[in-house]
Design an enzyme around this catalytic site. Sequence first.
Site, short mmCIF file in Angstrom:
data_model
loop_
_atom_site.label_atom_id
_atom_site.label_comp_id
_atom_site.label_asym_id
_atom_site.label_seq_id
_atom_site.Cartn_x
_atom_site.Cartn_y
_atom_site.Cartn_z
N HIS A 1 6.02 -0.50 -2.62
CA HIS A 1 5.50 -0.08 -3.86
C HIS A 1 5.62 1.57 -3.86
O HIS A 1 4.94 2.02 -4.62
CB HIS A 1 4.18 -0.55 -4.16
CG HIS A 1 4.22 -2.06 -4.87
ND1 HIS A 1 3.14 -3.01 -4.67
CD2 HIS A 1 5.26 -2.59 -5.09
CE1 HIS A 1 3.59 -4.17 -5.17
NE2 HIS A 1 4.89 -4.03 -5.35
N ASN B 1 0.87 -1.12 0.12
CA ASN B 1 -0.06 -0.02 -0.06
C ASN B 1 0.77 1.25 0.11
O ASN B 1 1.97 1.24 0.61
CB ASN B 1 -1.03 -0.06 1.22
CG ASN B 1 -1.81 -1.18 1.30
OD1 ASN B 1 -2.21 -1.91 0.14
ND2 ASN B 1 -2.45 -1.36 2.37
C1 BV8 Z 1 8.60 -6.09 -11.06
C2 BV8 Z 1 1.62 1.14 -6.46
C3 BV8 Z 1 10.97 -6.59 -11.72
C4 BV8 Z 1 0.78 1.92 -7.62
C5 BV8 Z 1 1.64 -1.12 -7.38
C6 BV8 Z 1 5.50 -12.68 -12.97
C7 BV8 Z 1 4.34 -13.03 -13.64
C8 BV8 Z 1 3.69 -11.93 -14.31
C9 BV8 Z 1 3.83 -10.91 -14.32
C10 BV8 Z 1 4.88 -10.36 -13.60
C11 BV8 Z 1 5.68 -11.34 -13.05
N1 BV8 Z 1 6.84 -10.35 -12.49
C12 BV8 Z 1 6.58 -9.29 -12.79
C13 BV8 Z 1 5.38 -9.01 -13.48
C14 BV8 Z 1 4.98 -7.83 -13.79
C15 BV8 Z 1 4.05 -6.85 -12.76
C16 BV8 Z 1 2.92 -7.92 -12.55
O1 BV8 Z 1 3.01 -8.53 -11.40
N2 BV8 Z 1 1.98 -7.73 -13.27
C17 BV8 Z 1 0.61 -8.53 -12.84
C18 BV8 Z 1 -0.43 -7.66 -13.14
C19 BV8 Z 1 0.51 -9.79 -13.50
N3 BV8 Z 1 4.87 -6.73 -11.55
C20 BV8 Z 1 5.61 -5.52 -11.89
O2 BV8 Z 1 5.76 -5.04 -12.99
C21 BV8 Z 1 6.42 -5.36 -10.53
N4 BV8 Z 1 8.00 -4.90 -10.99
O3 BV8 Z 1 8.49 -7.09 -11.24
O4 BV8 Z 1 10.02 -5.51 -11.30
C22 BV8 Z 1 11.64 -7.20 -10.38
C23 BV8 Z 1 11.13 -8.20 -9.64
C24 BV8 Z 1 11.42 -8.60 -8.63
C25 BV8 Z 1 12.72 -8.13 -8.04
C26 BV8 Z 1 13.34 -6.85 -8.80
C27 BV8 Z 1 12.72 -6.56 -9.86
C28 BV8 Z 1 5.92 -3.92 -9.93
C29 BV8 Z 1 4.53 -4.15 -9.44
C30 BV8 Z 1 4.22 -2.79 -8.63
C31 BV8 Z 1 3.02 -1.97 -9.29
N5 BV8 Z 1 2.66 -0.93 -8.43
N6 BV8 Z 1 1.14 -0.50 -6.50
C32 BV8 Z 1 -0.20 2.38 -6.85
O5 BV8 Z 1 -0.74 1.96 -5.85
O6 BV8 Z 1 -1.08 3.31 -7.56
S1 BV8 Z 1 0.81 -2.68 -7.64
C33 BV8 Z 1 -0.78 -2.55 -6.55
O7 BV8 Z 1 -1.58 -3.39 -7.16
C34 BV8 Z 1 -0.57 -2.56 -5.16
O8 BV8 Z 1 0.42 -1.80 -4.40
C35 BV8 Z 1 -0.78 -4.16 -5.11
O9 BV8 Z 1 0.50 -4.53 -5.20
C36 BV8 Z 1 -1.48 -4.46 -6.31
C37 BV8 Z 1 -2.90 -4.71 -6.03
O10 BV8 Z 1 -3.08 -5.72 -5.31
P1 BV8 Z 1 -3.74 -5.86 -3.70
O11 BV8 Z 1 -3.21 -4.89 -2.93
O12 BV8 Z 1 -4.00 -7.25 -3.65
O13 BV8 Z 1 -5.23 -5.20 -4.07
P2 BV8 Z 1 -6.52 -6.01 -4.95
O14 BV8 Z 1 -7.37 -5.05 -5.12
O15 BV8 Z 1 -6.03 -6.76 -6.12
O16 BV8 Z 1 -6.94 -6.97 -3.65
C38 BV8 Z 1 -7.45 -6.62 -2.54
C39 BV8 Z 1 -7.82 -7.93 -1.58
O17 BV8 Z 1 -8.18 -7.34 -0.39
C40 BV8 Z 1 -8.49 -8.89 -2.28
O18 BV8 Z 1 -8.11 -10.00 -2.19
C41 BV8 Z 1 -9.89 -8.84 -1.23
O19 BV8 Z 1 -10.40 -10.02 -0.97
C42 BV8 Z 1 -9.40 -8.26 0.19
N7 BV8 Z 1 -10.36 -7.53 0.98
C43 BV8 Z 1 -11.41 -6.66 0.67
N8 BV8 Z 1 -11.67 -6.21 1.85
C44 BV8 Z 1 -11.06 -6.73 2.61
C45 BV8 Z 1 -10.01 -7.51 2.26
N9 BV8 Z 1 -9.14 -8.04 2.88
C46 BV8 Z 1 -9.16 -8.18 4.36
N10 BV8 Z 1 -10.17 -7.13 4.68
C47 BV8 Z 1 -11.16 -6.53 4.13
N11 BV8 Z 1 -11.93 -5.73 4.81
#
Ligand code: BV8
Length: 245
Positions: free
Chosen positions: A121, A104
């Site tokens: 992030h 976050n």
């Molecule tokens: C990188 C900042 C190289 C921005 C963010 C492998 C496979 C496939 C793709 C990739 C891979 N490796 C890398 C990639 C590419 C990419 C990626 O993962 N793409 C995805 C779409 C497939 N990753 C990257 O580009 C990363 N960089 O890999 O660089 C590297 C790797 C290793 C070491 C060195 C270099 C960079 C990714 C970061 C992007 N920036 N955030 C902003 O905030 O605006 S990511 C952003 O989205 C968040 O920070 C978070 O990480 C993600 C969202 O996910 P969640 O937080 O899980 O939120 P979401 O809405 O999805 O889910 C909410 C959950 O809460 C749900 O499960 C729900 O059930 C639950 N919930 C709801 N209510 C409650 C609750 N839980 C508890 N209580 C409640 N009341």
Amino acid sequence: MIEGKGNLAQIEIMGGDRVFVLTGAGISAESGLATFRDSDGLWAGHAIEDVCTPEAWDRNPELVWQFYSARREAAAKAIPNPAHLALADLEAKLGDRFFLCTQNVDNLHEKAGSRNIVHMHGELFVSRCSAECGRKPQADDALFETLASVARCACGARMRPHIVWFGETPLQMDRIGDEIGRSTVMLVVGTSGSVYPAANFVHWARQAGARTVYVGPEAPLNASAFTQVMTGKAGEVLPGLLSVG
Ligand code: BV8
């Protein structure tokens, strides 16, 4: 092992345990901050590639700053919920045997009193030089609605949000890797397990022999890697969940 809210066993934290906590957007949901994938979530209004990539910044920095200014406005009004407070309380009990890594960019963990925390992030209320001139990122809560109003670095370049966009390298990965390697308990709260490398952390913890616990209303994509999945809202499940022996 999936456990519903009704019959939640406590998680025992022993004297030799080190706890690594990973949080996602779900922990801030009960504080009124939108998650990413919920129907009315952040991505509902904007395509990731329009606001959360370096290419988006190059193409339309005004739109990117409008997106993050709206996030700053919402986060400034938000207050931490019982889940944030429970983690700050756990840190107070465990001291340096506790480490918090959050995906976050909001500052609700800090508002709750958490200190030993890494924002892998980035942070909403921090900006840095878009030319990477070497000047340190700086605290910034300004709202930029127009390109002309966007602040400039002393080097003349436009300031950008200190946020890790898709395709960019997460922050402090070495420290995070060390902490995962030393952890005996990994608690993951409110993340869908859809973004990497964060979604890999539970696998790394399992390889290190740690107990791995997920808390959230629905099973995450990487549910199979958890020794316990506790379904429920973080603000209702976390308080009292971990008993420190
Ligand atoms: C990188 C900042 C190289 C921005 C963010 C492998 C496979 C496939 C793709 C990739 C891979 N490796 C890398 C990639 C590419 C990419 C990626 O993962 N793409 C995805 C779409 C497939 N990753 C990257 O580009 C990363 N960089 O890999 O660089 C590297 C790797 C290793 C070491 C060195 C270099 C960079 C990714 C970061 C992007 N920036 N955030 C902003 O905030 O605006 S990511 C952003 O989205 C968040 O920070 C978070 O990480 C993600 C969202 O996910 P969640 O937080 O899980 O939120 P979401 O809405 O999805 O889910 C909410 C959950 O809460 C749900 O499960 C729900 O059930 C639950 N919930 C709801 N209510 C409650 C609750 N839980 C508890 N209580 C409640 N009341």
